[in-house]
Scaffold this active site. Structure first.
Site, PDB file in Angstrom:
ATOM      1  N   CYS A  71       3.594   1.258   3.070  1.00  0.00           N
ATOM      2  CA  CYS A  71       4.629   1.108   2.048  1.00  0.00           C
ATOM      3  C   CYS A  71       4.106   0.159   0.966  1.00  0.00           C
ATOM      4  O   CYS A  71       3.642  -0.940   1.270  1.00  0.00           O
ATOM      5  CB  CYS A  71       5.882   0.540   2.707  1.00  0.00           C
ATOM      6  N   GLU A  72       4.178   0.602  -0.266  1.00  0.00           N
ATOM      7  CA  GLU A  72       3.652  -0.232  -1.348  1.00  0.00           C
ATOM      8  C   GLU A  72       4.526  -1.446  -1.645  1.00  0.00           C
ATOM      9  O   GLU A  72       4.086  -2.374  -2.303  1.00  0.00           O
ATOM     10  CB  GLU A  72       3.453   0.593  -2.618  1.00  0.00           C
ATOM     11  N   HIS A  73       5.748  -1.462  -1.143  1.00  0.00           N
ATOM     12  CA  HIS A  73       6.647  -2.579  -1.426  1.00  0.00           C
ATOM     13  C   HIS A  73       6.436  -3.766  -0.491  1.00  0.00           C
ATOM     14  O   HIS A  73       6.625  -4.913  -0.896  1.00  0.00           O
ATOM     15  CB  HIS A  73       8.107  -2.124  -1.341  1.00  0.00           C
ATOM     16  N   GLN A 112       7.125   7.265   0.228  1.00  0.00           N
ATOM     17  CA  GLN A 112       7.115   8.587   0.850  1.00  0.00           C
ATOM     18  C   GLN A 112       7.455   9.690  -0.146  1.00  0.00           C
ATOM     19  O   GLN A 112       6.909  10.793  -0.075  1.00  0.00           O
ATOM     20  CB  GLN A 112       8.092   8.600   2.028  1.00  0.00           C
ATOM     21  N   CYS A 142       9.166  -1.274   7.411  1.00  0.00           N
ATOM     22  CA  CYS A 142       9.847  -2.231   6.528  1.00  0.00           C
ATOM     23  C   CYS A 142      11.366  -2.172   6.720  1.00  0.00           C
ATOM     24  O   CYS A 142      12.057  -3.139   6.406  1.00  0.00           O
ATOM     25  CB  CYS A 142       9.474  -1.993   5.064  1.00  0.00           C
TER      26      CYS A 142
END
Length: 183
Positions: A71-73, A112, A142
């Site tokens: 997850c990029e966050h 996603q 996350c």
């Protein structure tokens, strides 16, 4: 990167010189190099000429492809299954190339929703089929380990192109196949 990992360890109150952490920065760098290796991969090299002239007209589906991404966050993993189908337009692709295309885009910092679309558009670009369908079902750490802490939640995303978007019968056949796994 290794120096940054040492700083992270220090900032959370760890001693990066203790035995169990001595090689952690090196291991983390190696892991991230692998987990983000998709940035350095050319799809045409992945496909490697494995496109063949064929008059097949039926749907081709590769189901239950394992997906692991970050997850990029939060830089936490998400994982699940991808289902990728296409309707040939006088060309087919070697079946192992579909999971390889999935991996190219999964091995990047992702959301996603974008991952699903990137896979669909890559298949569309290399094959020019009558249609492409991609569905991904995944669990996001996350959401499971932090934040709302919902261990049983799953995210479904889809991207439908061409005949899968325009033709309800084709779309229904695809959805039935990924749901039941039988014809």
């Amino acid at each position: 990167m290794e120096e940054n990992i040492v700083n992270i360890l220090k900032s959370i109150g760890e001693d990066p010189t203790r035995e169990g952490l001595l090689n952690t920065p090196k291991r983390v760098k190696k892991a991230y190099d692998f987990l983000t290796s998709g940035y350095h991969v050319d799809i045409t090299k992945v496909v490697n000429g494995a496109i063949f002239e064929e008059s097949t007209e039926g749907m081709i589906l590769v189901r239950d492809i394992e997906v692991y991404s970050l997850c990029e966050h939060h830089l936490l993993p998400f994982y699940g299954r991808a289902h990728v189908a296409y309707l040939p337009n006088k060309k087919i692709i070697g079946i192992s190339k579909i999971p390889r295309i999935v991996d190219v885009f999964a091995r990047r910092l992702q959301v996603q929703e974008r991952l699903t679309e990137q896979i669909a558009y890559a298949v569309q670009e290399v094959l020019d089929p009558q249609g492409v369908a991609v569905v991904i079902k995944a669990k996001h750490l996350c959401m499971m380990m932090r934040g709302v802490e919902k261990q049983n939640s799953e995210l479904f995303t889809s991207c439908l192109l061409g005949a899968f978007k325009e033709n309800m019968v084709t779309r229904s056949e695809f959805l039935d196949l990924i749901r039941t796994g039988s014809t």
